[in-house]
Motif scaffolding. Structure first.
Motif, mmCIF file in Angstrom:
data_model
loop_
_atom_site.group_PDB
_atom_site.id
_atom_site.type_symbol
_atom_site.label_atom_id
_atom_site.label_comp_id
_atom_site.label_asym_id
_atom_site.label_seq_id
_atom_site.Cartn_x
_atom_site.Cartn_y
_atom_site.Cartn_z
ATOM 1 N N CYS A 25 0.839 -1.199 0.000
ATOM 2 C CA CYS A 25 0.000 0.000 0.000
ATOM 3 C C CYS A 25 0.874 1.249 0.000
ATOM 4 O O CYS A 25 1.908 1.292 0.668
ATOM 5 N N LEU A 102 -3.515 2.338 -3.779
ATOM 6 C CA LEU A 102 -3.075 3.733 -3.771
ATOM 7 C C LEU A 102 -4.140 4.557 -3.060
ATOM 8 O O LEU A 102 -5.303 4.561 -3.460
ATOM 9 N N ILE A 128 0.236 11.429 -10.675
ATOM 10 C CA ILE A 128 -0.870 10.530 -10.340
ATOM 11 C C ILE A 128 -1.404 9.857 -11.596
ATOM 12 O O ILE A 128 -1.736 8.665 -11.597
ATOM 13 N N SER A 132 -1.468 5.845 -11.441
ATOM 14 C CA SER A 132 -2.796 5.382 -11.042
ATOM 15 C C SER A 132 -3.254 4.113 -11.766
ATOM 16 O O SER A 132 -3.785 3.199 -11.130
ATOM 17 N N PHE A 135 -2.357 0.539 -10.208
ATOM 18 C CA PHE A 135 -2.863 0.076 -8.919
ATOM 19 C C PHE A 135 -4.234 -0.544 -9.128
ATOM 20 O O PHE A 135 -5.104 0.046 -9.758
ATOM 21 N N HIS A 137 -6.426 -1.076 -6.754
ATOM 22 C CA HIS A 137 -7.365 -0.373 -5.886
ATOM 23 C C HIS A 137 -6.912 1.066 -5.701
ATOM 24 O O HIS A 137 -5.732 1.316 -5.423
ATOM 25 N N ARG A 138 -7.857 1.995 -5.839
ATOM 26 C CA ARG A 138 -7.548 3.424 -5.679
ATOM 27 C C ARG A 138 -8.598 4.078 -4.804
ATOM 28 O O ARG A 138 -9.795 3.841 -4.977
ATOM 29 N N PHE A 140 -9.434 7.975 -3.360
ATOM 30 C CA PHE A 140 -9.136 9.401 -3.339
ATOM 31 C C PHE A 140 -10.007 10.061 -2.277
ATOM 32 O O PHE A 140 -11.210 9.831 -2.234
ATOM 33 N N LEU A 160 -9.037 8.777 -11.231
ATOM 34 C CA LEU A 160 -9.511 7.700 -10.369
ATOM 35 C C LEU A 160 -9.828 6.450 -11.174
ATOM 36 O O LEU A 160 -9.469 5.337 -10.783
ATOM 37 N N ASP A 161 -10.486 6.618 -12.323
ATOM 38 C CA ASP A 161 -10.899 5.472 -13.133
ATOM 39 C C ASP A 161 -11.014 5.908 -14.593
ATOM 40 O O ASP A 161 -12.040 6.433 -15.014
#
Length: 200
Positions: A25, A102, A128, A132, A135, A137-138, A140, A160-161
């Motif tokens: 992590c 992340l 980022i 990003s 990872f 799993h993210r 924010f 984020l996605d």
């Protein structure tokens, strides 16, 4: 602000670690919040994280040799966003280490600054954006996800996605509800249904 984003993030992180969904992590926070995060993770959840700062990076180099990946030595780290931006090689090392989760606190700091027609990406945004996708799993965290500019908000969602969201394209409420939890002080009540905060 003050509704427990850090505690909720630690709960999620703790659950993912204990169910062995994640192992490695990285928690990326503004420098002023690094010690607070280390304290929360240890005091409330007994999660031992390492502060990956300048002296610790120097220790890794001294103990393991120049160019050794610090994310291979320390599997769970808290690191200042400022440290990452100042050391571009850390981006590649984080990707190579195969980190599972992340967490980005104060995520509005990595959203592009918006002008009248477009969003200007900072070094933080580019950093980022580069790590990003690597990872699984993210998470924010921000009290101010929307600064009033569609370009900036949709860019943050894309960070984020990037499979679900695209810059300058407003998502519908259903899409947004699948990735965003939003709480207002006016929504919070005690066990008797009374508001926790005075109406403003």
């Amino acid at each position: 602000v003050g509704l427990g984003k850090t505690i909720e993030a630690c709960l999620i992180l703790n659950k993912l670690v204990h169910t062995r969904t994640v192992d490695r992590c990285v928690v990326v926070v503004p420098e002023a919040l690094t010690v607070q995060w280390l304290g929360e993770l240890w005091r409330k959840y007994h999660q031992v994280f390492t502060l990956l700062d300048g002296p610790r990076l120097a220790d890794v180099e001294k103990d393991f040799g120049a160019g050794f990946n610090p994310f291979d030595v320390h599997r769970r780290v808290v690191i200042a966003l400022e440290t990452l931006v100042a050391s571009p090689e850390l981006t590649e090392q984080a990707v190579r280490a195969g980190i599972d989760l992340l967490v980005v606190d104060e995520a509005h700091n990595v959203a592009p600054a918006a002008g009248t027609h477009y969003a200007l990406e900072s070094q933080r945004t580019r950093f980022i954006r580069s790590i990003s996708p690597h990872f699984q799993h993210r998470l924010f965290l921000t009290a101010t996800p929307h600064n009033g500019y569609t370009e900036s908000f949709t860019s943050l969602l894309e960070l984020l996605d990037d499979q679900r969201f695209a810059r300058n394209i407003l998502p519908d409420e259903k899409q947004l509800s699948q990735v965003m939890i939003r709480r207002l002080k006016s929504d919070l009540v005690d066990s008797e249904g009374k508001p926790l905060y005075a109406q403003r």
